[in-house]
Scaffold this motif. Structure first.
Motif, PDB file in Angstrom:
ATOM      1  N   ALA A   1       0.836  -1.210   0.000  1.00  0.00           N
ATOM      2  CA  ALA A   1       0.000   0.000   0.000  1.00  0.00           C
ATOM      3  C   ALA A   1       0.866   1.254   0.000  1.00  0.00           C
ATOM      4  CB  ALA A   1      -0.924  -0.012   1.215  1.00  0.00           C
ATOM      5  N   ARG A   2       1.934   1.231   0.786  1.00  0.00           N
ATOM      6  CA  ARG A   2       2.843   2.379   0.824  1.00  0.00           C
ATOM      7  C   ARG A   2       3.471   2.606  -0.548  1.00  0.00           C
ATOM      8  NH1 ARG A   2       8.113   2.937   0.778  1.00  0.00           N
ATOM      9  NH2 ARG A   2       9.064   4.807   1.705  1.00  0.00           N
ATOM     10  N   ALA A   3       3.925   1.514  -1.182  1.00  0.00           N
ATOM     11  CA  ALA A   3       4.567   1.628  -2.489  1.00  0.00           C
ATOM     12  C   ALA A   3       3.578   2.085  -3.559  1.00  0.00           C
ATOM     13  CB  ALA A   3       5.186   0.286  -2.873  1.00  0.00           C
ATOM     14  N   ILE A   4       2.348   1.590  -3.483  1.00  0.00           N
ATOM     15  CA  ILE A   4       1.319   1.999  -4.454  1.00  0.00           C
ATOM     16  C   ILE A   4       1.046   3.496  -4.333  1.00  0.00           C
ATOM     17  CG2 ILE A   4      -1.126   1.759  -5.041  1.00  0.00           C
ATOM     18  CD1 ILE A   4      -0.852  -1.216  -4.242  1.00  0.00           C
ATOM     19  N   HIS A   5       1.001   3.989  -3.102  1.00  0.00           N
ATOM     20  CA  HIS A   5       0.788   5.427  -2.892  1.00  0.00           C
ATOM     21  C   HIS A   5       1.899   6.240  -3.564  1.00  0.00           C
ATOM     22  CE1 HIS A   5      -0.123   9.233  -0.931  1.00  0.00           C
ATOM     23  NE2 HIS A   5       1.149   9.295  -0.561  1.00  0.00           N
ATOM     24  N   LEU A   6       3.136   5.789  -3.392  1.00  0.00           N
ATOM     25  CA  LEU A   6       4.247   6.493  -4.029  1.00  0.00           C
ATOM     26  C   LEU A   6       4.096   6.466  -5.548  1.00  0.00           C
ATOM     27  CD1 LEU A   6       7.254   5.150  -1.895  1.00  0.00           C
ATOM     28  CD2 LEU A   6       6.186   7.411  -1.752  1.00  0.00           C
ATOM     29  N   PHE A   7       3.694   5.317  -6.075  1.00  0.00           N
ATOM     30  CA  PHE A   7       3.592   5.163  -7.530  1.00  0.00           C
ATOM     31  C   PHE A   7       2.503   6.056  -8.118  1.00  0.00           C
ATOM     32  CE2 PHE A   7       1.911   3.101 -11.338  1.00  0.00           C
ATOM     33  CZ  PHE A   7       3.067   2.910 -12.078  1.00  0.00           C
ATOM     34  N   VAL A   8       1.307   6.030  -7.527  1.00  0.00           N
ATOM     35  CA  VAL A   8       0.183   6.773  -8.112  1.00  0.00           C
ATOM     36  C   VAL A   8       0.309   8.278  -7.897  1.00  0.00           C
ATOM     37  CG1 VAL A   8      -1.382   4.812  -7.886  1.00  0.00           C
ATOM     38  CG2 VAL A   8      -1.270   6.501  -6.053  1.00  0.00           C
TER      39      VAL A   8
ATOM     40  N   GLY B   1       3.166   9.774  -8.324  1.00  0.00           N
ATOM     41  CA  GLY B   1       4.275  10.199  -9.162  1.00  0.00           C
ATOM     42  C   GLY B   1       5.620  10.252  -8.480  1.00  0.00           C
ATOM     43  N   GLN B   2       5.737   9.638  -7.313  1.00  0.00           N
ATOM     44  CA  GLN B   2       7.013   9.643  -6.599  1.00  0.00           C
ATOM     45  C   GLN B   2       7.808   8.381  -6.925  1.00  0.00           C
ATOM     46  OE1 GLN B   2       6.618  10.980  -2.351  1.00  0.00           O
ATOM     47  NE2 GLN B   2       4.417  10.814  -2.785  1.00  0.00           N
ATOM     48  N   GLU B   3       9.079   8.406  -6.575  1.00  0.00           N
ATOM     49  CA  GLU B   3       9.919   7.231  -6.781  1.00  0.00           C
ATOM     50  C   GLU B   3       9.508   6.140  -5.790  1.00  0.00           C
ATOM     51  OE1 GLU B   3      14.639   5.878  -6.673  1.00  0.00           O
ATOM     52  OE2 GLU B   3      14.040   7.929  -6.125  1.00  0.00           O
TER      53      GLU B   3
END
Length: 228
Positions: free
Chosen positions: A135-142, A144-146
């Motif tokens: 969930a943390r990684a998905i938040h970064l992805f959507v 626009g963060q690395e």
């Protein structure tokens, strides 16, 4: 371990290091006998694991009424074959999705995984843990963060108690869960555990769960983490 103990109480018999080899049917075509061969642990392989090897001449036949196949679980990833090549997530030899251990991101950048389809059959706690990381990684992805690994990582298990005693918290034994007797549950599929009575449940909710008490000693908690 709990399930094994309960099974023994219900008179189950375990045949460890045994592998089925044949099933014999009766005249009606139903399973009547199961043949199995006993195994022993061989020499360690390259990974250090001692794999079972058959013991010659140890074949045994037992009478059976029913045979239930329960040799493990694995994810059904057959649907991936229908995906276009560029959207096909890489898999492992254990029939799980291959992904980054920290971010759960797969080879398809917008596809993340978690739970048993990533780790294989595991506990609910393990599934929740991978879900939180995903969930943390998905938040970064959507946004626009690395997509990077979490900034800190728990290095060792939390001690059972960082503070030996908390004022006002008394030690109490766990409430005993009422159960059906062995005779009552032997020939049916009724729920074995009957549930705690209201008073028992209330007392159980007040017990100290020995969570590690990290909220009482922040300095000790900080020592468990390091910056990545």
């Amino acid at each position: 371990l709990f399930e094994i103990v309960e099974a023994v109480l219900e008179c189950f018999i375990f045949h460890f290091l045994s592998a089925p080899t044949k099933i014999y049917a009766n005249k009606d075509g139903n399973a009547a006998q199961l043949e199995y061969i006993r195994m022993e642990l061989g020499e360690p392989d390259a990974s250090g694991r001692r794999r079972p090897v058959p013991i010659e001449g140890s074949n045994t036949v037992m009478e059976v009424d029913n045979i239930l196949s329960a040799i493990g679980q694995r994810a059904d990833l057959s649907f991936m074959a229908k995906e276009a090549e560029e959207y096909r997530v890489e898999t492992t030899k254990w029939s799980t999705f291959a992904a980054n251990e920290q971010t759960l991101q797969t080879n398809v950048p917008f596809v993340f995984t978690s739970g048993d389809v990533f780790t294989g059959p595991q506990t609910v706690v393990k599934a929740l843990g991978t879900g939180r990381r995903a969930a943390r990684a998905i938040h970064l992805f959507v946004t626009g963060q690395e997509v990077t690994a979490p900034p800190s990582e728990l290095l060792k298990p939390t001690p059972e108690a960082l503070i030996p005693h908390i004022t006002g918290v008394a030690e109490e034994p766990r409430a005993h869960m009422p159960e059906l007797t062995i005779a009552e549950r032997a020939l049916n599929f009724r729920e074995v555990e009957l549930g705690l009575k209201p008073g028992q449940a209330e007392r159980e909710s007040r017990r100290c769960l020995q969570c590690g008490n990290v909220c009482f000693d922040q300095s000790a908690f900080d020592e468990l983490f390091v910056e990545a």
